[in-house]
Design a protein around this motif. Structure first.
Motif, PDB file in Angstrom:
ATOM      1  N   GLU A 146       0.822  -1.207   0.000  1.00  0.00           N
ATOM      2  CA  GLU A 146       0.000   0.000   0.000  1.00  0.00           C
ATOM      3  C   GLU A 146       0.859   1.260   0.000  1.00  0.00           C
ATOM      4  N   LEU A 147       1.910   1.290   0.814  1.00  0.00           N
ATOM      5  CA  LEU A 147       2.786   2.459   0.828  1.00  0.00           C
ATOM      6  C   LEU A 147       3.501   2.618  -0.507  1.00  0.00           C
ATOM      7  N   ALA A 148       3.884   1.519  -1.104  1.00  0.00           N
ATOM      8  CA  ALA A 148       4.539   1.579  -2.417  1.00  0.00           C
ATOM      9  C   ALA A 148       3.589   2.166  -3.454  1.00  0.00           C
ATOM     10  N   ARG A 149       2.332   1.776  -3.392  1.00  0.00           N
ATOM     11  CA  ARG A 149       1.345   2.303  -4.344  1.00  0.00           C
ATOM     12  C   ARG A 149       1.182   3.809  -4.162  1.00  0.00           C
ATOM     13  N   LEU A 150       1.068   4.251  -2.918  1.00  0.00           N
ATOM     14  CA  LEU A 150       0.853   5.669  -2.650  1.00  0.00           C
ATOM     15  C   LEU A 150       2.059   6.520  -3.062  1.00  0.00           C
ATOM     16  N   LEU A 151       3.252   5.960  -2.917  1.00  0.00           N
ATOM     17  CA  LEU A 151       4.472   6.721  -3.197  1.00  0.00           C
ATOM     18  C   LEU A 151       5.032   6.464  -4.594  1.00  0.00           C
ATOM     19  N   GLY A 152       4.360   5.613  -5.361  1.00  0.00           N
ATOM     20  CA  GLY A 152       4.841   5.333  -6.718  1.00  0.00           C
ATOM     21  C   GLY A 152       6.161   4.597  -6.724  1.00  0.00           C
ATOM     22  N   LEU A 153       6.366   3.729  -5.739  1.00  0.00           N
ATOM     23  CA  LEU A 153       7.610   2.967  -5.625  1.00  0.00           C
ATOM     24  C   LEU A 153       7.315   1.476  -5.729  1.00  0.00           C
ATOM     25  N   LYS A 154       8.371   0.695  -5.754  1.00  0.00           N
ATOM     26  CA  LYS A 154       8.207  -0.746  -5.768  1.00  0.00           C
ATOM     27  C   LYS A 154       8.035  -1.270  -4.348  1.00  0.00           C
ATOM     28  N   ILE A 178       4.941  10.047   8.904  1.00  0.00           N
ATOM     29  CA  ILE A 178       5.229  10.440   7.525  1.00  0.00           C
ATOM     30  C   ILE A 178       6.188   9.430   6.911  1.00  0.00           C
ATOM     31  N   TRP A 179       5.899   9.027   5.678  1.00  0.00           N
ATOM     32  CA  TRP A 179       6.779   8.136   4.945  1.00  0.00           C
ATOM     33  C   TRP A 179       7.293   8.836   3.687  1.00  0.00           C
ATOM     34  N   LEU A 180       8.600   8.755   3.463  1.00  0.00           N
ATOM     35  CA  LEU A 180       9.227   9.306   2.270  1.00  0.00           C
ATOM     36  C   LEU A 180      10.191   8.269   1.697  1.00  0.00           C
ATOM     37  N   GLY A 181      10.425   8.336   0.384  1.00  0.00           N
ATOM     38  CA  GLY A 181      11.380   7.436  -0.242  1.00  0.00           C
ATOM     39  C   GLY A 181      12.797   7.742   0.236  1.00  0.00           C
ATOM     40  N   ALA A 182      13.509   6.714   0.694  1.00  0.00           N
ATOM     41  CA  ALA A 182      14.846   6.922   1.251  1.00  0.00           C
ATOM     42  C   ALA A 182      15.847   7.364   0.194  1.00  0.00           C
ATOM     43  N   GLU A 183      15.667   6.956  -1.034  1.00  0.00           N
ATOM     44  CA  GLU A 183      16.620   7.325  -2.082  1.00  0.00           C
ATOM     45  C   GLU A 183      16.506   8.805  -2.431  1.00  0.00           C
ATOM     46  N   ARG A 184      15.300   9.308  -2.487  1.00  0.00           N
ATOM     47  CA  ARG A 184      15.116  10.719  -2.832  1.00  0.00           C
ATOM     48  C   ARG A 184      15.361  11.633  -1.633  1.00  0.00           C
ATOM     49  N   PHE A 185      15.106  11.117  -0.433  1.00  0.00           N
ATOM     50  CA  PHE A 185      15.227  11.953   0.769  1.00  0.00           C
ATOM     51  C   PHE A 185      16.129  11.287   1.812  1.00  0.00           C
ATOM     52  N   PRO A 186      17.402  11.093   1.475  1.00  0.00           N
ATOM     53  CA  PRO A 186      18.305  10.468   2.448  1.00  0.00           C
ATOM     54  C   PRO A 186      18.480  11.361   3.682  1.00  0.00           C
ATOM     55  N   ASP A 187      18.542  10.727   4.826  1.00  0.00           N
ATOM     56  CA  ASP A 187      18.762  11.447   6.090  1.00  0.00           C
ATOM     57  C   ASP A 187      17.634  12.427   6.411  1.00  0.00           C
ATOM     58  N   ALA A 248       5.186  19.454  -8.354  1.00  0.00           N
ATOM     59  CA  ALA A 248       4.517  20.173  -9.448  1.00  0.00           C
ATOM     60  C   ALA A 248       4.199  19.267 -10.625  1.00  0.00           C
ATOM     61  N   GLU A 249       4.969  18.204 -10.797  1.00  0.00           N
ATOM     62  CA  GLU A 249       4.742  17.261 -11.906  1.00  0.00           C
ATOM     63  C   GLU A 249       3.789  16.137 -11.525  1.00  0.00           C
ATOM     64  N   GLY A 250       3.337  16.130 -10.307  1.00  0.00           N
ATOM     65  CA  GLY A 250       2.414  15.085  -9.869  1.00  0.00           C
ATOM     66  C   GLY A 250       3.096  13.854  -9.308  1.00  0.00           C
ATOM     67  N   THR A 251       4.403  13.906  -9.122  1.00  0.00           N
ATOM     68  CA  THR A 251       5.144  12.767  -8.563  1.00  0.00           C
ATOM     69  C   THR A 251       4.973  12.740  -7.049  1.00  0.00           C
ATOM     70  N   PRO A 252       4.593  11.602  -6.481  1.00  0.00           N
ATOM     71  CA  PRO A 252       4.404  11.537  -5.029  1.00  0.00           C
ATOM     72  C   PRO A 252       5.688  11.858  -4.267  1.00  0.00           C
ATOM     73  N   LEU A 253       5.546  12.673  -3.235  1.00  0.00           N
ATOM     74  CA  LEU A 253       6.680  13.036  -2.386  1.00  0.00           C
ATOM     75  C   LEU A 253       6.623  12.307  -1.051  1.00  0.00           C
ATOM     76  N   LEU A 254       5.472  12.314  -0.462  1.00  0.00           N
ATOM     77  CA  LEU A 254       5.310  11.717   0.871  1.00  0.00           C
ATOM     78  C   LEU A 254       3.859  11.339   1.084  1.00  0.00           C
ATOM     79  N   THR A 255       3.661  10.425   1.976  1.00  0.00           N
ATOM     80  CA  THR A 255       2.315  10.084   2.417  1.00  0.00           C
ATOM     81  C   THR A 255       2.343  10.051   3.934  1.00  0.00           C
ATOM     82  N   LYS A 256       1.245  10.441   4.552  1.00  0.00           N
ATOM     83  CA  LYS A 256       1.261  10.519   6.010  1.00  0.00           C
ATOM     84  C   LYS A 256      -0.105  10.223   6.604  1.00  0.00           C
TER      85      LYS A 256
END
Length: 272
Positions: A146-154, A178-187, A248-256
């Protein structure tokens, strides 16, 4: 009014030691609460008196009330009666007890707009209150389906999970996961701890604008963990907001998932 006959003309709520030139030994006017024949419980009379003091502005939002002992002496009741009166006021959202600090007058409910660009700090600041954010915990986990679907990740992609508390004038308003992709938002956890704002965190990674893609609101009863964080009694309601933000492009950043103290906010749905 009953209480008006119990205390001096100077206060509709209750007096303090400073109100008497000869200390606090001066007796109340002709009768004490225990002497009334109104049939109204003592704790209710105490609660009503404090509530009048809040309503007429003698105790402003954020003010600390006198201690239990002083209130008990003023009304000539025992501390158990005072505790029940304060507990009733707390259940109604009029006061808030802070452990080891005292009992404070609650601010009016925060009007919280739900719109395409929802920014906690801006909303709180617009209401004339001071926003704040505190990191509770930051950790890594793997994305569920479910988190992968919301964030557009695998499924199984690495995520940063942030637990944060948001406040207005020191009053806890909501707890967010809050969940964010670790690759795009390290640390991201360390950055949030320093920035204390999700908008500032995203700006740190070069994202100057973002919008709400979806919002879902449900109601629940606070659990023990969030009750402690939000300074709520067990059994109190919370408003649960599940949301996803995109760039701005519609790419998911975070879900919370945010849990708001229901007695401290009112949601305003805006169509724009």
């Amino acid at each position: 009014m009953i209480l008006d006959n119990l205390i001096t003309k100077r206060h509709d709520c209750f007096v303090t030691k400073d109100d008497f030139s000869d200390g606090f030994s001066r007796p109340f006017d002709t009768m004490s609460l225990q002497d009334t024949a109104s049939g109204v419980a003592l704790w209710r009379q105490v609660a009503d008196g404090i509530e009048r003091g809040i309503a007429d502005g003698r105790f402003a939002a954020g003010d600390r009330l006198p201690g239990e002992t002083e209130i008990a002496e003023t009304y000539r009741v025992n501390r158990h009666t005072v505790r029940r009166a304060l507990a009733t006021l707390a259940e109604r959202g009029l006061v808030r007890a802070e452990r080891g600090s005292g009992t404070y007058v609650e601010a009016p409910r925060l009007a919280y707009p739900l719109r395409s660009r929802t920014r906690f700090s801006e909303i709180v600041g617009a209401g004339g209150r001071e926003p704040d954010g505190r990191l509770i915990d930051a950790s890594q986990e793997l994305a569920s389906r479910e988190l992968a679907r919301l964030l557009g990740l695998k499924t199984g992609a690495p995520l940063i999970r942030i637990e944060a508390l948001r406040l207005a004038d020191r009053t806890p308003i909501c707890v967010g996961t809050i969940w964010l992709g670790a690759e795009r938002f390290p640390d991201a956890g360390r950055i949030y701890e320093r920035m204390r704002s999700m908008t500032k965190l995203l700006a740190h990674y070069g994202i100057r604008d973002y919008r709400r893609a979806s919002t879902r609101v449900t109601a629940a009863i606070v659990d023990a963990t969030d009750a402690a964080r939000l300074d709520l009694a067990l059994g109190r309601p919370v408003l649960v907001v599940d949301s996803t933000d995109v760039d701005a492009e519609g790419t998911p950043l975070l879900t919370k998932r945010s849990r708001f103290a229901a007695e401290r906010v009112e949601f305003v749905v805006e169509n724009s």
